[in-house]
Scaffold this active site. Sequence first.
Site, PDB file in Angstrom:
ATOM      1  N   PRO A 122      -4.790  -6.063  -2.277  1.00  0.00           N
ATOM      2  CA  PRO A 122      -4.187  -7.322  -1.825  1.00  0.00           C
ATOM      3  C   PRO A 122      -2.834  -7.551  -2.489  1.00  0.00           C
ATOM      4  O   PRO A 122      -2.660  -7.224  -3.667  1.00  0.00           O
ATOM      5  CB  PRO A 122      -5.197  -8.400  -2.244  1.00  0.00           C
ATOM      6  CG  PRO A 122      -6.173  -7.742  -3.142  1.00  0.00           C
ATOM      7  CD  PRO A 122      -6.057  -6.262  -2.998  1.00  0.00           C
ATOM      8  N   LEU A 127      -3.177  -7.061  -8.724  1.00  0.00           N
ATOM      9  CA  LEU A 127      -3.972  -5.825  -8.725  1.00  0.00           C
ATOM     10  C   LEU A 127      -3.114  -4.574  -8.527  1.00  0.00           C
ATOM     11  O   LEU A 127      -3.626  -3.511  -8.192  1.00  0.00           O
ATOM     12  CB  LEU A 127      -5.083  -5.907  -7.674  1.00  0.00           C
ATOM     13  CG  LEU A 127      -6.129  -7.007  -7.924  1.00  0.00           C
ATOM     14  CD1 LEU A 127      -7.200  -7.011  -6.845  1.00  0.00           C
ATOM     15  CD2 LEU A 127      -6.787  -6.856  -9.302  1.00  0.00           C
ATOM     16  N   ASP A 173       1.944  -1.740 -15.525  1.00  0.00           N
ATOM     17  CA  ASP A 173       1.375  -1.505 -14.193  1.00  0.00           C
ATOM     18  C   ASP A 173       1.630  -0.069 -13.729  1.00  0.00           C
ATOM     19  O   ASP A 173       0.702   0.653 -13.340  1.00  0.00           O
ATOM     20  CB  ASP A 173       1.987  -2.476 -13.169  1.00  0.00           C
ATOM     21  CG  ASP A 173       1.454  -3.890 -13.310  1.00  0.00           C
ATOM     22  OD1 ASP A 173       0.791  -4.173 -14.321  1.00  0.00           O
ATOM     23  OD2 ASP A 173       1.706  -4.712 -12.410  1.00  0.00           O
TER      24      ASP A 173
HETATM   25  O1  PMV Z   1       1.764  -7.506 -11.780  1.00  0.00           O
HETATM   26  P1  PMV Z   1       0.784  -8.454 -12.406  1.00  0.00           P
HETATM   27  O2  PMV Z   1       0.703  -9.768 -11.738  1.00  0.00           O
HETATM   28  O3  PMV Z   1      -0.532  -7.805 -12.656  1.00  0.00           O
HETATM   29  O4  PMV Z   1       1.354  -8.844 -13.879  1.00  0.00           O
HETATM   30  C1  PMV Z   1       1.922  -7.902 -14.697  1.00  0.00           C
HETATM   31  C2  PMV Z   1       1.664  -8.252 -16.126  1.00  0.00           C
HETATM   32  C3  PMV Z   1       2.677  -9.108 -16.832  1.00  0.00           C
HETATM   33  O5  PMV Z   1       2.392  -8.941 -18.204  1.00  0.00           O
HETATM   34  C4  PMV Z   1       2.523 -10.567 -16.460  1.00  0.00           C
HETATM   35  C5  PMV Z   1       4.111  -8.687 -16.548  1.00  0.00           C
HETATM   36  C6  PMV Z   1       4.484  -7.342 -17.152  1.00  0.00           C
HETATM   37  O6  PMV Z   1       5.565  -6.852 -16.806  1.00  0.00           O
HETATM   38  O7  PMV Z   1       3.737  -6.781 -17.974  1.00  0.00           O
END
Ligand code: PMV
Length: 340
Positions: A122, A127, A173
């Site tokens: 999603p 995620l 990520d």
């Molecule tokens: O992409 P998301 O919504 O899972 O968030 C990433 C994690 C954060 O720590 C909020 C941003 C980052 O760059 O690490």
Amino acid sequence: MGHRSIGYFLLVYDHQPVLINMPAILVHTVGKSILFGEHAVVYGQPAIAIPVTNLRTKVTLTPDLKTQTPSYYYDAPDIGIHGTLEDLPHDHILVEALRIFKESFSIKSIPSFKLHVSSSIPVAAGLGSSASISVGIVRAIAQHLGLKLPVEKVNALAYQLEKLHHGNPSGIDNTVISYEKPLYYIRNHAPLFLEPREPFYFLLINSTIHSLTSQVVDEVRRAWEVNPTHFGAIFQDIGDLTDQARQAITKGDQVMLGQLITENHHLLQKMGVSLVQLDEIVALCNDNGALGAKLCGAGRGGNVIALVKADSIPPVLQALQSAGWTEIYQTSISKKWSHS
Ligand code: PMV
């Protein structure tokens, strides 16, 4: 992870065009969830992320050798975007990916192709939908160019693409999606892979409230600039929890990990990135047998992740569904990850 399926291309043989079999490139990438340390990781604290392998992005690159001059076509029907390079915005991921490949490998011209992107992850839900597309596009273009890139390089190139959308991402990520292993991550350091002593089972509950990571990260930054002592202390506490969580995972301590997860949620509430809906999901999970639960990702929407024992999955699911939270995924981590 990629392989080729059959397509066609034109080969000019003895001045005659000949249509022959042409392998299209298929790449699958996974989703992810942040178990500890979102936001704090942007400020140098450690974080823990896990791959979510039953959510996937599929990138299909079909070489197009019929065209003399390089041309590229992008098609992402899930989000209604399609067009040639000229039709796409100048900061589109494909425009940027071509630029990055040319620069990084001193390539003058990249042979034409069509790119099709689809995903079961999603969007704007924390995620990893954007990072899984970045990693998938990097892998597909690398294969198209005949480049065998080590995972570190895939990760580095995907990070450059992530910067396009998120301004100043920590890199967690793209890293967990590139390696597809649970990991402990500190910004600008090589990831440490975690070896869970026993399996941990998780539910991911989608609030279906869309939230833009870059926006929430910006708001946290502004709040931190106004009150660095308060926010600095929250980030530090989250970092400490993350270090304890790393031990709990290695030892297989389910109860400890659950407590730490819920504590991390309370710190995210304090940071101001939760919502009543997310708090309600966390409470429903914990009141019905989960060992711990927290929002995951940037917050202000997206998903909650709950640690559950296998036998508490049915009552937790039942409670969530009765309350109207029906978009739920299951995932787990186990020892096998460290060997894959
Ligand atoms: O992409 P998301 O919504 O899972 O968030 C990433 C994690 C954060 O720590 C909020 C941003 C980052 O760059 O690490």
